[in-house]
Write a protein that holds these residues in place. Structure first.
Motif, PDB file in Angstrom:
ATOM      1  N   ASP A   1      53.030  38.012  37.663  1.00  0.00           N
ATOM      2  CA  ASP A   1      54.015  38.887  38.309  1.00  0.00           C
ATOM      3  C   ASP A   1      53.364  39.939  39.190  1.00  0.00           C
ATOM      4  O   ASP A   1      54.043  40.589  39.977  1.00  0.00           O
ATOM      5  CB  ASP A   1      54.874  39.599  37.254  1.00  0.00           C
ATOM      6  N   TYR A   2      52.081  40.133  39.028  1.00  0.00           N
ATOM      7  CA  TYR A   2      51.424  41.218  39.755  1.00  0.00           C
ATOM      8  C   TYR A   2      50.481  40.754  40.859  1.00  0.00           C
ATOM      9  O   TYR A   2      49.621  41.509  41.309  1.00  0.00           O
ATOM     10  CB  TYR A   2      50.732  42.168  38.771  1.00  0.00           C
TER      11      TYR A   2
ATOM     12  N   SER B   1      51.062  38.849  44.616  1.00  0.00           N
ATOM     13  CA  SER B   1      52.057  38.256  45.509  1.00  0.00           C
ATOM     14  C   SER B   1      51.379  37.666  46.734  1.00  0.00           C
ATOM     15  O   SER B   1      50.419  38.237  47.268  1.00  0.00           O
ATOM     16  CB  SER B   1      53.069  39.312  45.949  1.00  0.00           C
TER      17      SER B   1
ATOM     18  N   LYS C   1      53.786  36.381  48.890  1.00  0.00           N
ATOM     19  CA  LYS C   1      55.061  36.149  49.580  1.00  0.00           C
ATOM     20  C   LYS C   1      55.036  36.738  50.987  1.00  0.00           C
ATOM     21  O   LYS C   1      54.462  37.810  51.209  1.00  0.00           O
ATOM     22  CB  LYS C   1      56.195  36.826  48.813  1.00  0.00           C
TER      23      LYS C   1
ATOM     24  N   ASP D   1      56.291  40.352  51.250  1.00  0.00           N
ATOM     25  CA  ASP D   1      55.317  41.381  50.892  1.00  0.00           C
ATOM     26  C   ASP D   1      54.259  41.537  51.981  1.00  0.00           C
ATOM     27  O   ASP D   1      53.864  42.650  52.324  1.00  0.00           O
ATOM     28  CB  ASP D   1      54.658  41.041  49.548  1.00  0.00           C
TER      29      ASP D   1
END
Ligand SMILES: Cc1cc2nc3c(=O)[nH]c(=O)nc-3n(C[C@H](O)[C@H](O)[C@H](O)COP(=O)(O)OP(=O)(O)OC[C@H]3O[C@@H](n4cnc5c(N)ncnc54)[C@H](O)[C@@H]3O)c2cc1C
Ligand code: SF4
Ligand code: SF4
Lengths: 371, 483
Positions: free
Chosen positions: B24-25, B27, B29, B32
């Protein structure tokens, strides 16, 4: 490209490079990411609505990660002039995303669940509280909202206890439908309007004079969305949040609460407070019992900490981090030595939760205990 | 190493990063990457603003990583060294100099998960925090106990403690309480090679050079500060202000100099040039007066503040100030952040920049005039305004700004105009005894001018950089260090 209103464009232009309210954004508390800030969202939407870029999946996710809580608006010192409104911008963007067929799988599945079983969690209709009730003609129609109907029936039971105690002629809607608010917030206005139409005619047909609502989302929909969707209630028909209804009864002397010695605080609701300025009613109720034992949290009224009432998804998954929002509220209550936090929505109650030293109690439960 | 997202090496590195901080930490994407490609530097904002119908790209990170502590930071830096991947530290991204921009791609290391408050020591009056904490969040916690760092910048809402350390930030109350750098007791730093070090427990030792000073202001080029102990203060019993209009800037500067050198210990002195009084003070506070607006403030025990205000008033009266009273001073304090919110703040399509510098009382007005002169002569399309906001015993800080209302449409042409103004104004400032910057730092924006400022002494800094960061992974392209 869908046409975007001037107000939404102004918001994009003001917010896209402005970091000045990011300290208040609850979605950033959760992910720590720049794309989960008001600035980040406005930047991404600048690329779509000003630069003409296509939506991609990660931008869509960032837009759905917003809790539409309005905290950014409350902290914006330019708001009085600029009226920058991220929640409105996000709602517009989601509708556009849906229209373009680019929404997320998780959002689609919430929509299906709302349409099929009137709750976002894919819980079967037969498990709802309103499944078992008898609908009747009455002066007061109690509207719970899907969270209570499917997850927190204890709040509905408390409301019923109060109505019975006061000999009030009340009814609920059997198989209570979702108000349409969640569908609208997720970007499905057409489906929302269909739901709204069904509820509207059932409310009208019930012959009631007052609708008492526990769910701030439904309350906001009845007050602010329904008229625009063509479902305007007669001015004689009163729409009240449970806290407003109970405050009226307290004020008129019809409802008297036993005194409590517990130290109590209140978690304001974003949809009731920020979007409808209902701040005083719950305070009047609590103070009528707790007197000076009612203490304000550091962040209250307009500057309330978001409870997550419209947090449905996060990163293309169902939102499951409500406890992180609740924890922030619990810490505040702890700072002022309170053992009870009164909540105004079932979501707030669930997110704050019951803990060894602090418990969350819905306003109806609070009153039901003290009559 | 340059990483293509389609290459298996990209996934190899991603795997290692996820192994450190969790899925989750990290990215990769595109949303982002987009958002982390623009900080508060005007150039990337303009590039982003003008992308419509143009082939404009902004350098962006390959990975955005959110470590939770120094150990995770250390592991990330080791990976970055192994593969020679650039690492750019990002705090709140509120820096105006492009310091946090990943101009050579690689890893953005966002510090905001390191936001713990470890200890508030009310005996030594210190607080120990993770450097990723947003300044305002720290202040709110301290305030519960009647305490404050007294670091009160306009960007408290959006900037991290680490960002202020890295850029030598300052706040409205600096004249009495110092810049953030003056509040540092000790720090934990992760060196480029992943080594975690601590500076000495207290700063005022006679144990050789102060390690803190190597890293304060180093903008993530020499290491990443992960924890810091800062001094704190009791919130004062009273804080009072008074506002004046002086006939001109020269008089206002003399008043400021006297308040400082006659040791009245104001916490705030803000003096606005005649032009800024007309433009900004009028817009935000509604004060429509000719001359130079000044607000000063004192805080502490009531009786002492009464006395300070009495003596300050004597100076202001001697210098012929028109007294606007306490209320207008208080109003300025209440609205001190409002200047930075839209629509009050300058914004695109305007072309603007904050040319802050600092110098002695003997030089500061000459610097103001030199900058104003060069901008007025060479760039008639630009306005020049300024105020003086942070005062020392020997001089003060000039917060000058240029604004072009209708700049050229073409972004390339506009970039050249923007940079030329900066070069000309800052060279004029340096020549008149100023420096490149006082509290916003260097970043990418002023990197090219650093060797000019330092002259032959810049080699010392370059050698230091080389020895600490031989692979040049730490924030390349910034602070004059190049790549
Ligand atoms: C509206 C507004 C008002 C402002 N007002 C002020 C003001 O009053 N006073 C003031 O001083 N500044 C002000 N600034 C500028 C800005 O807030 C400061 O420069 C601040 O120090 C940047 O902090 P940040 O956390 O946003 O850092 P970023 O912008 O994220 O990073 C800045 C630099 O610091 C480095 N860095 C960040 N964290 C660390 C760390 N832990 N270790 C090593 N390097 C690190 C980055 O690599 C980068 O080079 C203002 C900015 C805005 C947007
Ligand atoms: S809402 Fe106001 S403070 Fe927040 S980003 Fe927009 S302009 Fe800035
Ligand atoms: S509405 Fe709430 S969650 Fe959305 S950007 Fe604003 S503060 Fe953040």
């Amino acid at each position: 490209m869908t046409s975007i209103s001037k107000n939404n464009l102004d918001t994009i232009k003001a917010c896209r490079y402005c970091p000045m309210c990011r300290q208040s954004c609850p979605s950033e508390f959760i992910s720590y990411k720049e794309s989960d800030t008001p600035r980040g969202r406005a930047m991404l939407l600048q690329s779509v609505y000003i630069a003409g870029k296509e939506y991609d999946k990660s931008t869509v996710e960032a837009i759905y990660n917003c809790f539409v809580c309005g905290s950014c608006k409350s902290w914006c010192s330019g708001f009085e002039i600029g009226a920058y409104n991220i929640p409105e911008l996000i709602k517009f963007a989601r509708k556009d995303i849906v229209r373009k067929g680019q929404t997320l799988e998780v959002v689609e599945s919430i929509k299906s669940s709302l349409l099929e079983s009137d709750n976002p969690y894919q819980i079967v209709k037969s498990a709802s509280f309103s499944q078992i009730i008898e609908e009747k003609k009455a002066d007061v129609l109690y509207f719970m909202g899907s969270e209570i109907n499917f997850r927190n029936p204890e709040i509905a039971r408390a409301a019923i206890k109060i109505f019975n105690h006061l000999n009030i002629s009340y009814t609920l809607l059997k198989n209570e439908p979702e108000s349409g608010k969640i569908l609208d917030l997720l970007g499905y206005p057409d489906e929302a309007i269909i739901k709204a139409g069904q509820i509207y005619s059932r409310i009208i047909n019930s012959g009631c004079k007052k609708v008492v609502v526990s769910d701030p989302l439904a309350y906001d929909a009845f007050k602010n969305d329904y008229p625009g969707w063509g479902f305007k209630f007669d001015s004689k028909m009163k729409i009240l949040h449970m806290s407003e209804y109970l405050a009226e009864l307290v004020k008129s002397g019809s409802l008297e609460l036993a005194k409590t010695t517990e130290k109590i605080t209140l978690a304001d609701s974003e949809f009731l407070g920020r979007f409808n300025a209902v701040f005083e009613a719950p305070r009047e109720i609590i103070k009528s019992s707790a007197g000076d034992n009612f203490v304000e949290m550091r962040w209250n009224r307009e500057k309330l900490l978001s409870t997550g009432e419209a947090a449905f998804t996060f990163n293309d998954r169902l939102f499951t981090q409500g406890d992180k929002l609740g924890e922030k509220i619990r810490i505040q209550a702890h700072d002022i030595d309170c053992t009870i936090i009164i909540t105004l929505s079932a979501t707030a109650k669930n997110n704050i939760g019951d803990h060894a030293d602090i418990k969350a109690v819905d306003i109806a439960e609070f009153v039901a205990e003290l009559i | 190493m340059k990483l293509e997202q389609s290459s298996y090496m990209f996934d190899m590195v991603l795997f290692e990063l996820q192994d450190i901080v969790g899925k989750d930490y990290v990215s990769t994407k595109s949303s982002d990457k987009e958002v982390y490609s623009v900080d508060y530097f005007w150039i990337p904002e303009m590039w982003h603003d003008r992308q419509k119908g143009r082939d404009l790209t902004r350098p962006s990170a390959d990975f955005i990583v959110h470590p939770a502590n120094a150990t995770e930071v250390s592991k990330i830096l080791k990976i970055a060294n192994n593969y020679k991947i650039p690492v750019t530290t990002w705090g709140g991204g509120s820096g105006s100099q492009g310091g946090a921009l990943p101009v050579f791609g690689g890893i953005i290391l966002d510090t905001k998960r390191m936001d713990q408050i470890f200890c508030i020591d009310q005996n030594s009056m210190t607080v120990k925090v993770g450097t990723g904490i947003i300044m305002q969040h720290l202040e709110w916690e301290l305030e519960k106990q009647g305490l404050s760092t007294m670091h009160d910048p306009a960007s408290a809402n959006c900037a991290t403690v680490g960002g202020f350390i890295a850029h030598r930030g300052t706040g409205v109350l600096s004249t009495k309480y110092g810049k953030l750098e003056d509040m540092i007791v000790n720090m934990e730093i992760v060196l480029p090679n992943g080594e975690i070090i601590k500076s000495l427990p207290v700063p005022k030792t006679a144990c050789g050079p102060d390690l803190n000073q190597l890293f304060i202001g180093s903008e993530g080029t020499l290491g990443i500060v992960t924890k810091v102990t800062l001094t704190i203060n009791k919130i004062p019993e009273v804080r009072r202000f008074r506002a004046f209009i002086f006939k001109d800037l020269t008089t206002g500067l003399r008043v400021g100099q006297r308040l400082m050198t006659e040791k009245l210990q104001p916490s705030v002195i803000r003096l606005y040039s005649e032009d800024e009084t007309k433009e900004v003070i009028h817009k935000v506070l509604g004060i429509d007066k000719k001359g130079a607006y000044m607000v000063y403030g004192f805080d502490g025990r009531k009786e002492m503040v009464d006395l300070q205000l009495k003596y300050a008033r004597e100076i202001a009266d001697e210098e012929g100030g028109e007294d606007l009273g306490e209320d207008l001073g208080q109003q300025w304090w209440k609205n001190r952040y409002k200047f930075f919110f839209p629509p009050y703040m300058f914004s695109l399509p305007q072309c603007f920049g904050t040319l802050d510098t600092v110098s002695t009382y003997s030089n500061i007005e000459n610097i103001f005039n030199a900058m104003k002169n060069v901008i007025g002569t060479k760039y008639p399309q630009a306005r020049f305004i300024g105020h003086f906001s942070h005062w020392f015993n020997w001089g003060c800080m000039l917060y000058a700004r240029f604004i072009i209302e209708t700049p050229p449409e073409d972004p390339h042409e506009l970039l050249f105009v923007h940079n030329s103004i900066w070069n000309d104004a800052l060279r004029a400032a340096i020549e008149a005894g100023g420096v490149l910057n006082e509290h916003h730092g260097i970043g990418l924006k002023l990197s090219r001018l650093v060797p000019e400022l330092y002259g032959n002494s810049f080699d010392i800094l370059k050698n230091l950089k080389k020895s600490l960061d031989p692979n040049g992974i730490m924030n390349p392209g910034k602070l004059g260090f190049g790549v």
